[in-house]
Design a protein around this motif. Structure first.
Motif, PDB file in Angstrom:
ATOM      1  N   GLY A 199       0.852  -1.292  -0.082  1.00 22.52           N
ATOM      2  CA  GLY A 199      -0.064  -0.191   0.023  1.00 22.52           C
ATOM      3  C   GLY A 199       0.894   1.166   0.034  1.00 22.52           C
ATOM      4  O   GLY A 199       0.288   2.387  -0.454  1.00 22.52           O
ATOM      5  N   LYS A 200       1.957   1.174   0.473  1.00 27.36           N
ATOM      6  CA  LYS A 200       2.831   2.530   0.649  1.00 27.36           C
ATOM      7  C   LYS A 200       3.775   2.734  -0.568  1.00 27.36           C
ATOM      8  O   LYS A 200       4.390   3.536  -0.815  1.00 27.36           O
ATOM      9  CB  LYS A 200       3.681   2.308   1.733  1.00 27.36           C
ATOM     10  N   ALA A 201       3.840   1.611  -1.347  1.00 25.67           N
ATOM     11  CA  ALA A 201       4.548   1.823  -2.632  1.00 25.67           C
ATOM     12  C   ALA A 201       4.175   2.637  -3.549  1.00 25.67           C
ATOM     13  O   ALA A 201       2.932   3.023  -3.548  1.00 25.67           O
ATOM     14  CB  ALA A 201       4.708   0.378  -3.107  1.00 25.67           C
ATOM     15  N   ARG A 202       5.086   2.957  -4.721  1.00 19.10           N
ATOM     16  CA  ARG A 202       4.334   3.720  -5.681  1.00 19.10           C
ATOM     17  C   ARG A 202       3.541   3.100  -6.456  1.00 19.10           C
ATOM     18  O   ARG A 202       2.495   3.788  -6.916  1.00 19.10           O
ATOM     19  CB  ARG A 202       5.700   4.438  -6.714  1.00 19.10           C
ATOM     20  N   PHE A 203       3.576   2.084  -6.771  1.00 25.28           N
ATOM     21  CA  PHE A 203       2.556   0.966  -7.448  1.00 25.28           C
ATOM     22  C   PHE A 203       2.836  -0.089  -6.981  1.00 25.28           C
ATOM     23  O   PHE A 203       3.888  -0.687  -6.567  1.00 25.28           O
ATOM     24  CB  PHE A 203       2.819   1.425  -9.135  1.00 25.28           C
TER      25      PHE A 203
END
Length: 81
Positions: A22-26
C-alpha cells in the motif's frame, strides 16, 4: 497447547499482498504473481485470472497498479492509479 493453522486461499494471499504494498508507488502485477506462485505453487489459476484478482484488490484499496505482465510475446507496461 493447541496450534491453529489457517488455510491460505488465493483470494486472501492476493489481498494480503496488495495491502503489504500500500505504501509503494505502485504494485507490479508481474512481481505479485511471482510472489503468489512462490507461496502457493499448486495454484491452478492462470496468470490472467491472478492479474484480474490483483487488479480488483488494488482498486478496492486505492493502490496504483502496473500491468507489466508479459503475455504471448507482448511486453507492454500500463500504469493505472
Amino acid at each position: 497447547m493447541t496450534n491453529t493453522f489457517h488455510t491460505v486461499t488465493v483470494e486472501s494471499a492476493t489481498e494480503a499482498y496488495v495491502l503489504s504494498r500500500g505504501k509503494a508507488r505502485f504494485l507490479s502485477i508481474a512481481q505479485a504473481i511471482r510472489a503468489i506462485r512462490t507461496l502457493m505453487p499448486a495454484c491452478m489459476l492462470t496468470d490472467h485470472e491472478l492479474e484480474e484478482m490483483l487488479a480488483e484488490a488494488c482498486i478496492a484499496h486505492g493502490v496504483p497498479v502496473a500491468f507489466d505482465l508479459t503475455t504471448a510475446g507482448v511486453s507492454e507496461t500500463r500504469l493505472h492509479s
